[in-house]
Design a protein around this motif. Structure first.
Motif, PDB file in Angstrom:
ATOM      1  N   VAL A  21      26.495 -49.618 -17.305  1.00 41.37           N
ATOM      2  CA  VAL A  21      25.043 -49.731 -17.453  1.00 41.37           C
ATOM      3  C   VAL A  21      24.750 -50.882 -18.408  1.00 41.37           C
ATOM      4  O   VAL A  21      25.431 -51.027 -19.420  1.00 41.37           O
ATOM      5  N   PHE A  22      23.781 -51.694 -18.061  1.00 36.71           N
ATOM      6  CA  PHE A  22      23.442 -52.850 -18.882  1.00 36.71           C
ATOM      7  C   PHE A  22      22.506 -52.404 -20.000  1.00 36.71           C
ATOM      8  O   PHE A  22      21.525 -51.709 -19.758  1.00 36.71           O
ATOM      9  N   SER A  23      22.819 -52.783 -21.216  1.00 32.81           N
ATOM     10  CA  SER A  23      21.955 -52.464 -22.341  1.00 32.81           C
ATOM     11  C   SER A  23      20.837 -53.500 -22.401  1.00 32.81           C
ATOM     12  O   SER A  23      21.083 -54.688 -22.599  1.00 32.81           O
ATOM     13  N   VAL A  24      19.615 -53.043 -22.192  1.00 34.31           N
ATOM     14  CA  VAL A  24      18.463 -53.955 -22.197  1.00 34.31           C
ATOM     15  C   VAL A  24      18.034 -54.174 -23.645  1.00 34.31           C
ATOM     16  O   VAL A  24      17.605 -53.242 -24.323  1.00 34.31           O
ATOM     17  N   SER A  25      18.176 -55.397 -24.112  1.00 39.22           N
ATOM     18  CA  SER A  25      17.837 -55.742 -25.496  1.00 39.22           C
ATOM     19  C   SER A  25      16.335 -55.904 -25.665  1.00 39.22           C
ATOM     20  O   SER A  25      15.619 -56.119 -24.690  1.00 39.22           O
ATOM     21  N   ALA A  26      15.905 -55.848 -26.901  1.00 35.35           N
ATOM     22  CA  ALA A  26      14.517 -56.189 -27.225  1.00 35.35           C
ATOM     23  C   ALA A  26      14.520 -57.614 -27.752  1.00 35.35           C
ATOM     24  O   ALA A  26      15.495 -58.041 -28.372  1.00 35.35           O
ATOM     25  N   THR A  27      13.453 -58.357 -27.480  1.00 37.21           N
ATOM     26  CA  THR A  27      13.363 -59.722 -28.004  1.00 37.21           C
ATOM     27  C   THR A  27      11.912 -60.102 -28.286  1.00 37.21           C
ATOM     28  O   THR A  27      10.998 -59.569 -27.659  1.00 37.21           O
ATOM     29  N   THR A  28      11.760 -61.049 -29.217  1.00 42.00           N
ATOM     30  CA  THR A  28      10.419 -61.557 -29.507  1.00 42.00           C
ATOM     31  C   THR A  28      10.138 -62.833 -28.708  1.00 42.00           C
ATOM     32  O   THR A  28       9.054 -63.383 -28.803  1.00 42.00           O
ATOM     33  N   ARG A  29      11.125 -63.301 -27.927  1.00 39.12           N
ATOM     34  CA  ARG A  29      10.838 -64.514 -27.150  1.00 39.12           C
ATOM     35  C   ARG A  29       9.996 -64.141 -25.928  1.00 39.12           C
ATOM     36  O   ARG A  29      10.012 -63.008 -25.469  1.00 39.12           O
ATOM     37  N   ALA A  30       9.261 -65.125 -25.415  1.00 38.36           N
ATOM     38  CA  ALA A  30       8.378 -64.894 -24.267  1.00 38.36           C
ATOM     39  C   ALA A  30       9.211 -64.748 -22.992  1.00 38.36           C
ATOM     40  O   ALA A  30      10.284 -65.349 -22.894  1.00 38.36           O
ATOM     41  N   PRO A  31       8.742 -63.960 -22.022  1.00 41.22           N
ATOM     42  CA  PRO A  31       9.474 -63.833 -20.754  1.00 41.22           C
ATOM     43  C   PRO A  31       9.589 -65.188 -20.060  1.00 41.22           C
ATOM     44  O   PRO A  31       8.690 -66.013 -20.156  1.00 41.22           O
ATOM     45  N   LYS A  65      27.961 -39.782 -21.925  1.00 38.39           N
ATOM     46  CA  LYS A  65      27.946 -39.384 -20.513  1.00 38.39           C
ATOM     47  C   LYS A  65      29.057 -40.063 -19.724  1.00 38.39           C
ATOM     48  O   LYS A  65      29.134 -39.942 -18.506  1.00 38.39           O
ATOM     49  N   GLY A  66      29.889 -40.857 -20.404  1.00 36.89           N
ATOM     50  CA  GLY A  66      31.026 -41.481 -19.738  1.00 36.89           C
ATOM     51  C   GLY A  66      30.745 -42.865 -19.189  1.00 36.89           C
ATOM     52  O   GLY A  66      31.550 -43.426 -18.439  1.00 36.89           O
ATOM     53  N   LYS A  67      29.588 -43.450 -19.549  1.00 39.95           N
ATOM     54  CA  LYS A  67      29.248 -44.780 -19.024  1.00 39.95           C
ATOM     55  C   LYS A  67      29.873 -45.895 -19.870  1.00 39.95           C
ATOM     56  O   LYS A  67      30.130 -45.722 -21.059  1.00 39.95           O
ATOM     57  N   VAL A  68      30.054 -47.035 -19.216  1.00 40.26           N
ATOM     58  CA  VAL A  68      30.450 -48.242 -19.946  1.00 40.26           C
ATOM     59  C   VAL A  68      29.151 -49.003 -20.211  1.00 40.26           C
ATOM     60  O   VAL A  68      28.484 -49.454 -19.273  1.00 40.26           O
ATOM     61  N   VAL A  69      28.768 -49.076 -21.474  1.00 37.58           N
ATOM     62  CA  VAL A  69      27.506 -49.736 -21.823  1.00 37.58           C
ATOM     63  C   VAL A  69      27.784 -51.199 -22.150  1.00 37.58           C
ATOM     64  O   VAL A  69      28.538 -51.505 -23.081  1.00 37.58           O
ATOM     65  N   VAL A  70      27.215 -52.103 -21.350  1.00 38.12           N
ATOM     66  CA  VAL A  70      27.530 -53.528 -21.456  1.00 38.12           C
ATOM     67  C   VAL A  70      26.467 -54.253 -22.292  1.00 38.12           C
ATOM     68  O   VAL A  70      25.281 -54.206 -21.970  1.00 38.12           O
ATOM     69  N   LEU A  71      26.907 -54.896 -23.363  1.00 35.70           N
ATOM     70  CA  LEU A  71      25.995 -55.647 -24.233  1.00 35.70           C
ATOM     71  C   LEU A  71      26.250 -57.143 -24.074  1.00 35.70           C
ATOM     72  O   LEU A  71      27.362 -57.607 -24.305  1.00 35.70           O
ATOM     73  N   ASP A  72      25.215 -57.890 -23.671  1.00 32.78           N
ATOM     74  CA  ASP A  72      25.306 -59.352 -23.629  1.00 32.78           C
ATOM     75  C   ASP A  72      24.600 -59.819 -24.895  1.00 32.78           C
ATOM     76  O   ASP A  72      23.373 -59.906 -24.930  1.00 32.78           O
ATOM     77  N   GLY A 124      17.572 -57.737 -30.377  1.00 34.25           N
ATOM     78  CA  GLY A 124      18.245 -56.552 -30.900  1.00 34.25           C
ATOM     79  C   GLY A 124      18.624 -55.567 -29.816  1.00 34.25           C
ATOM     80  O   GLY A 124      17.999 -55.510 -28.755  1.00 34.25           O
ATOM     81  N   THR A 125      19.671 -54.798 -30.104  1.00 35.11           N
ATOM     82  CA  THR A 125      20.145 -53.761 -29.180  1.00 35.11           C
ATOM     83  C   THR A 125      19.554 -52.418 -29.606  1.00 35.11           C
ATOM     84  O   THR A 125      19.916 -51.906 -30.661  1.00 35.11           O
ATOM     85  N   PRO A 126      18.630 -51.855 -28.820  1.00 34.83           N
ATOM     86  CA  PRO A 126      18.059 -50.559 -29.204  1.00 34.83           C
ATOM     87  C   PRO A 126      19.122 -49.456 -29.123  1.00 34.83           C
ATOM     88  O   PRO A 126      19.890 -49.417 -28.167  1.00 34.83           O
ATOM     89  N   ASN A 127      19.136 -48.594 -30.130  1.00 32.85           N
ATOM     90  CA  ASN A 127      20.097 -47.477 -30.126  1.00 32.85           C
ATOM     91  C   ASN A 127      20.007 -46.646 -28.850  1.00 32.85           C
ATOM     92  O   ASN A 127      21.024 -46.187 -28.338  1.00 32.85           O
ATOM     93  N   HIS A 128      18.762 -46.481 -28.358  1.00 30.73           N
ATOM     94  CA  HIS A 128      18.597 -45.597 -27.189  1.00 30.73           C
ATOM     95  C   HIS A 128      19.271 -46.139 -25.930  1.00 30.73           C
ATOM     96  O   HIS A 128      19.492 -45.405 -24.972  1.00 30.73           O
ATOM     97  N   GLU A 129      19.593 -47.448 -25.940  1.00 30.34           N
ATOM     98  CA  GLU A 129      20.284 -48.024 -24.778  1.00 30.34           C
ATOM     99  C   GLU A 129      21.778 -47.682 -24.805  1.00 30.34           C
ATOM    100  O   GLU A 129      22.485 -47.881 -23.816  1.00 30.34           O
TER     101      GLU A 129
END
Ligand code: 5GP
Length: 220
Positions: free
Chosen positions: A59-69, A120-127, A108-113
């Motif tokens: 599962v991809f960890s969706v980061s938070a950012t202050t940059r514009a989309p 639950k056995g997932k591989v959490v991928v952080l870029d 930043g990487t939110p803890n909830h990600e």
């Protein structure tokens, strides 16, 4: 880190073997954090996307950012887009596993990600960038970290110029940051040199597959 690894090995050595033969079919591979870092323009995003497509336990960890989309980026898919005030408030609330300033914006990487999904056995991928990689390794020494490197600095420059998304000034800034980031590869568990995209994709998948087989992470 060396000491910790040694301590972990000792605890494995002390483990008692079960008296009865285990039901191997029931032992499930455990989840873990997979940190992928590397300089801007190295092809990290492409490699991570390919891993996510090929291995459904990721599962991809969706980061938070202050940059514009950018372009077709959607809130909650590529990033959680936050205002700087909101982001700062969340850092104070302990909302992030790690956060860093990258090219003038906060990420930043939110803890909830992360939490829960690993259980639950997932591989959490952080870029995440190299600063984030260092924070995660400190907080979660059990994380598996992979550094993606270009074959050379000259090749990285060629790719950044070739993708035509950045101004000359932005390219110069990215290269200056890369010069600081590249020597940090020594702190990672694995190195992938992205000179042949297909080979690099296969190597990232191989790292995932082999780490999935670690006995210390198996659960009943
Ligand atoms: P971009 O804005 O091009 O999507 O990302 C810029 C850089 O920020 C990339 O190197 C990316 O890996 C990094 N990054 C993305 N999310 C995070 C995060 O949550 N934490 C940290 N430390 N870096 C991140």
């Amino acid at each position: 880190r060396g000491v910790m690894v040694l301590a972990a090995r000792k605890s494995v050595a002390k483990k008692k073997a079960p008296k009865e033969s285990p039901n191997f079919a029931r032992l499930k591979p455990g989840g873990f954090l997979l940190v992928v870092s590397g300089p801007s323009g190295v092809g990290k995003g492409t490699l991570v996307a390919s891993l996510m497509e090929q291995r459904k336990d990721c599962v991809f960890s969706v980061s938070a950012t202050t940059r514009a989309p950018r372009g077709k980026e959607k809130n909650g898919r590529e990033y959680w887009f936050l205002g700087e005030k909101d982001f700062r408030a969340k850092t104070k609330q302990g909302w992030f596993l790690e956060y860093a300033k990258v090219f003038g914006n906060l990420y930043g990487t939110p803890n909830h990600e992360v939490e829960g999904k690993i259980k639950k056995g997932k591989v959490v991928v952080l870029d995440i960038d190299v600063q984030g990689g260092a924070s995660v390794r400190r907080k979660r020494p059990d994380a598996v970290s992979v550094f993606i490197a270009p074959p050379s600095f000259a090749e990285l420059k060629r790719r950044l110029v070739g993708r035509k998304t950045d101004s000359a000034e932005a390219i110069a800034r990215r290269l200056a940051t890369s010069a600081i980031e590249l020597p940090q590869y020594v702190h990672y568990d694995y190195l992938i040199v992205n000179d042949d995209l297909e080979a690099a994709k296969a190597q990232l998948i191989a790292i995932h597959d082999i780490e999935r087989r670690r006995i210390e992470r198996l659960s009943k």
